[in-house]
Design a protein around this motif. Structure first.
Motif, short mmCIF file in Angstrom:
data_model
loop_
_atom_site.label_atom_id
_atom_site.label_comp_id
_atom_site.label_asym_id
_atom_site.label_seq_id
_atom_site.Cartn_x
_atom_site.Cartn_y
_atom_site.Cartn_z
N MET A 1 0.85 -1.18 0.00
CA MET A 1 0.00 0.00 0.00
C MET A 1 0.89 1.23 0.00
N SER A 2 0.61 2.14 -0.86
CA SER A 2 1.39 3.37 -0.89
C SER A 2 0.88 4.33 0.17
N LYS A 3 1.75 5.21 0.57
CA LYS A 3 1.37 6.19 1.58
C LYS A 3 0.16 6.99 1.10
N SER A 4 -0.76 7.27 2.01
CA SER A 4 -1.97 8.07 1.77
C SER A 4 -3.03 7.37 0.94
N ALA A 5 -2.88 6.07 0.68
CA ALA A 5 -3.91 5.34 -0.04
C ALA A 5 -4.84 4.69 0.99
N SER A 6 -6.13 4.73 0.70
CA SER A 6 -7.08 4.08 1.60
C SER A 6 -6.98 2.58 1.42
N PRO A 7 -7.10 1.82 2.51
CA PRO A 7 -7.09 0.37 2.39
C PRO A 7 -8.39 -0.11 1.74
N LYS A 8 -8.37 -1.34 1.24
CA LYS A 8 -9.58 -1.92 0.65
C LYS A 8 -10.59 -2.33 1.72
N TYR A 9 -10.09 -2.54 2.95
CA TYR A 9 -10.95 -2.87 4.09
C TYR A 9 -10.27 -2.33 5.34
N THR A 10 -11.01 -2.25 6.42
CA THR A 10 -10.42 -1.88 7.71
C THR A 10 -11.24 -2.55 8.82
N VAL A 11 -10.98 -2.20 10.04
CA VAL A 11 -11.70 -2.81 11.15
C VAL A 11 -13.16 -2.34 11.15
N VAL A 21 -6.10 7.10 7.06
CA VAL A 21 -5.47 8.20 7.81
C VAL A 21 -4.70 7.63 9.00
N ILE A 22 -5.32 6.71 9.70
CA ILE A 22 -4.68 6.11 10.88
C ILE A 22 -3.44 5.31 10.46
N ILE A 23 -3.55 4.56 9.38
CA ILE A 23 -2.41 3.79 8.87
C ILE A 23 -1.25 4.72 8.56
N ASP A 24 -1.52 5.84 7.90
CA ASP A 24 -0.45 6.79 7.58
C ASP A 24 0.22 7.33 8.83
N LEU A 25 -0.57 7.64 9.85
CA LEU A 25 0.00 8.13 11.10
C LEU A 25 0.82 7.03 11.78
N LEU A 26 0.31 5.81 11.77
CA LEU A 26 1.03 4.71 12.40
C LEU A 26 2.30 4.34 11.64
N ARG A 27 2.28 4.54 10.34
CA ARG A 27 3.48 4.30 9.52
C ARG A 27 4.66 5.09 10.04
N MET A 28 4.42 6.36 10.31
CA MET A 28 5.51 7.22 10.80
C MET A 28 5.88 6.85 12.23
N SER A 78 -1.57 -3.71 10.05
CA SER A 78 -2.13 -4.86 9.32
C SER A 78 -3.61 -5.06 9.63
N ALA A 79 -3.96 -4.96 10.90
CA ALA A 79 -5.36 -5.14 11.29
C ALA A 79 -6.27 -4.09 10.65
N LEU A 80 -5.73 -2.91 10.42
CA LEU A 80 -6.50 -1.83 9.80
C LEU A 80 -6.56 -1.96 8.28
N GLY A 81 -5.90 -2.98 7.73
CA GLY A 81 -5.93 -3.21 6.29
C GLY A 81 -4.73 -2.64 5.56
N GLY A 82 -3.74 -2.20 6.29
CA GLY A 82 -2.54 -1.62 5.68
C GLY A 82 -1.41 -2.63 5.59
N VAL A 83 -0.31 -2.15 5.06
CA VAL A 83 0.89 -2.97 4.90
C VAL A 83 2.02 -2.31 5.68
N PRO A 84 2.43 -2.89 6.79
CA PRO A 84 3.53 -2.30 7.54
C PRO A 84 4.85 -2.53 6.81
N GLU A 85 5.58 -1.47 6.61
CA GLU A 85 6.86 -1.59 5.93
C GLU A 85 7.96 -1.24 6.92
N GLY A 86 8.78 -2.23 7.23
CA GLY A 86 9.82 -2.04 8.23
C GLY A 86 11.22 -2.16 7.69
#
Length: 189
Positions: A1-11, A21-28, A78-86
């Motif tokens: 998932m690229s930054k600022s893209a909405s996931p296809k699903y979430t909780v 939005v939450i995924i982007d904040l958590l990414r940082m 991940s639970a929010l539908g994002g892809v954690p990049e570490g």
């Protein structure tokens, strides 16, 4: 998932927009926590001087807890539908701060620099928590718990930098190197 893209699903209970939005904040926050764990290990390996063993042994439990925080953050992404990049490349490409600037140094100098590192992470965590709290109390709770530990770790650091009168040697420092220099100078007084 690229930054600022909405996931296809979430909780359940969150829109995919809010989830994004939450995924982007958590990414940082994930980048900051991964960076912090590496910085703490760097200090652990490069601290010298009369306070060596105290600082050396104080840092390993902090590293372990910060790594747990990174894992919790990545799993929430991940639970929010994002892809954690570490990966290091993504961290370096997306971070908004410079690399830790102190190499082999006296324990007090490193603690001065770490005080500023913790301040930056805590302030950014609080900012993310405030934004996330508007729509997702579960993720807000994760950040609150992380802040509790991060603030305690900063207190451990600051205990070495505080005078009996309650002033911090790093109070007017704006960079890690300035803080390291100020802490070292103050310890010689």
């Amino acid at each position: 998932m690229s930054k600022s893209a909405s996931p296809k699903y979430t909780v359940p209970g969150l829109s995919t927009h809010d989830g994004g939005v939450i995924i982007d904040l958590l990414r940082m926050r994930l980048h900051a926590l991964n960076d912090l764990s590496l910085t703490l290990k760097h200090v652990h390996w490069n601290v010298v001087g009369p306070h060596f063993i105290a600082v050396h042994e104080m840092l390993d439990p902090q590293v372990d807890r910060v790594r747990e925080m990174a894992d919790d953050t990545a799993e929430r992404i991940s639970a929010l539908g994002g892809v954690p990049e570490g990966t290091p490349g993504v961290l370096v490409a997306e971070r908004t701060w410079d690399d830790y600037g102190v190499a082999r140094a006296d324990a007090i100098a490193h603690l001065g620099a770490l005080d500023l590192v913790y301040t930056g992470i805590i302030e950014a965590h609080r900012s993310a928590m405030d934004e996330i709290g508007k729509s997702d109390p579960v993720t807000e709770d994760i950040l609150i718990e992380q802040l509790r530990a991060l603030e305690q770790f900063q207190w451990f650091v600051r205990a070495h930098l505080e005078s009996s009168g309650g002033t911090l040697a790093t109070a007017n420092s704006r960079t890690e190197r300035q803080a390291a220099k100020a802490a070292k100078a103050d310890s010689k007084r």
